[in-house]
Write a protein that holds these residues in place. Structure first.
Motif, PDB file in Angstrom:
ATOM      1  N   UNK A   1       0.986  -1.147   0.046  1.00  0.00           N
ATOM      2  CA  UNK A   1      -0.019  -0.132   0.262  1.00  0.00           C
ATOM      3  C   UNK A   1       0.869   1.284  -0.099  1.00  0.00           C
ATOM      4  N   UNK A   2       2.105   1.195   0.312  1.00  0.00           N
ATOM      5  CA  UNK A   2       2.920   2.404   0.014  1.00  0.00           C
ATOM      6  C   UNK A   2       3.360   2.962  -1.129  1.00  0.00           C
ATOM      7  N   UNK A   3       3.181   4.376  -1.007  1.00  0.00           N
ATOM      8  CA  UNK A   3       3.556   4.902  -2.378  1.00  0.00           C
ATOM      9  C   UNK A   3       5.234   5.116  -2.334  1.00  0.00           C
ATOM     10  N   UNK A   4       5.685   5.074  -1.235  1.00  0.00           N
ATOM     11  CA  UNK A   4       7.280   5.129  -1.253  1.00  0.00           C
ATOM     12  C   UNK A   4       7.837   4.054  -0.338  1.00  0.00           C
ATOM     13  N   UNK A   5       8.874   3.617  -0.644  1.00  0.00           N
ATOM     14  CA  UNK A   5       9.360   2.410   0.240  1.00  0.00           C
ATOM     15  C   UNK A   5      10.849   2.813   0.468  1.00  0.00           C
ATOM     16  N   UNK A   6      11.304   3.304   1.893  1.00  0.00           N
ATOM     17  CA  UNK A   6      12.719   3.732   2.144  1.00  0.00           C
ATOM     18  C   UNK A   6      13.349   2.369   2.595  1.00  0.00           C
ATOM     19  N   UNK A   7      14.428   2.328   1.694  1.00  0.00           N
ATOM     20  CA  UNK A   7      15.046   0.788   2.170  1.00  0.00           C
ATOM     21  C   UNK A   7      16.579   1.346   2.838  1.00  0.00           C
ATOM     22  N   UNK A   8      16.810   0.441   3.813  1.00  0.00           N
ATOM     23  CA  UNK A   8      18.283   0.514   4.159  1.00  0.00           C
ATOM     24  C   UNK A   8      19.161  -0.105   3.393  1.00  0.00           C
ATOM     25  N   UNK A   9      20.511   0.189   3.483  1.00  0.00           N
ATOM     26  CA  UNK A   9      21.594  -0.102   2.748  1.00  0.00           C
ATOM     27  C   UNK A   9      22.742   0.145   3.033  1.00  0.00           C
ATOM     28  N   UNK A  10      23.838  -0.322   2.669  1.00  0.00           N
ATOM     29  CA  UNK A  10      25.278  -0.048   2.843  1.00  0.00           C
ATOM     30  C   UNK A  10      25.684   0.822   1.809  1.00  0.00           C
ATOM     31  N   UNK A  11      25.273   0.722   0.545  1.00  0.00           N
ATOM     32  CA  UNK A  11      26.096   1.498  -0.673  1.00  0.00           C
ATOM     33  C   UNK A  11      25.022   1.412  -1.804  1.00  0.00           C
TER      34      UNK A  11
END
Length: 206
Positions: free
Chosen positions: A128-138
């Motif tokens: 249902x999200x319009x934006x997904x913020x993803x964790x990451x290292x690079x």
């Protein structure tokens, strides 16, 4: 040449160690200041300005800070979904209702995470999200993201694809973590944008 996972994975492990070593040397004051700057940069994104629901995460340790951004989104009236780690490394989701709605959860020998206390909405809620913020290292010049290696967000991205959902994918990083190239495997997906303290970079091929 195709990568079957076994070929590229040692390279990923090496890179993860290198990036984590640099992060772990950062002073706490720098981590906090970066989080505030990242919130300012991210809030300028048109995708977030028009978002009704954002799937995010609570930063821990020396990760680029997300808490200021979570509170700013909530103040805008955005529905913010946060993950809860399941035993198989998949993610359930709950709604963020402010700092007091978070619980510190220790997952075995893994790092402690801050997860939403409220009702669980199910793994499919992320669709249902319009934006997904993803964790990451690079992230590299193609928009390919290097994650921590647990596979949780690979499952999220696969779930979004199965559902036909096409949210904007954004990763939050330090400036030095935007690099020329990271190893990829067949299941890896590019992100649409990376936000660092110095600004936003977009990847039109995503």
């Amino acid at each position: 040449m195709e990568h079957d996972g076994r070929t590229s994975e040692p390279d990923k492990r090496t890179l993860r160690r290198e990036f984590l070593t640099v992060r772990n040397r950062l002073p706490a004051d720098d981590v906090g200041a970066t989080g505030r700057t990242l919130a300012e940069r991210a809030l300028e994104l048109p995708e977030l300005a028009g978002a009704r629901t954002v799937a995010a995460y609570v930063s821990v340790g020396s990760e680029p800070g997300t808490r200021a951004l979570l509170d700013a989104l909530r103040a805008r009236g955005v529905r913010v979904l946060l993950p809860a780690l399941l035993p198989d490394n998949d993610l359930d989701w709950g709604e963020y209702a402010g700092p007091d709605s978070l619980a510190r959860v220790q997952h075995g020998g893994k790092m402690a995470l801050f997860e939403p206390r409220g009702a669980r909405l199910g793994p499919d809620a992320v669709a249902s999200a319009d934006v997904v913020l993803l964790p990451g290292l690079a992230v590299d010049a193609r928009g390919m993201r290097l994650g921590r290696g647990g596979g949780s967000y690979d499952r999220v991205l696969a779930r979004l694809e199965r559902a036909g959902a096409r949210p904007r994918l954004v990763v939050l990083l330090y400036d030095a973590e935007v690099v020329a190239h990271v190893p990829v495997e067949a299941h890896d997906k590019p992100v649409h944008a990376v936000v660092t303290p110095s600004g936003v970079r977009r990847f039109p091929s995503a």
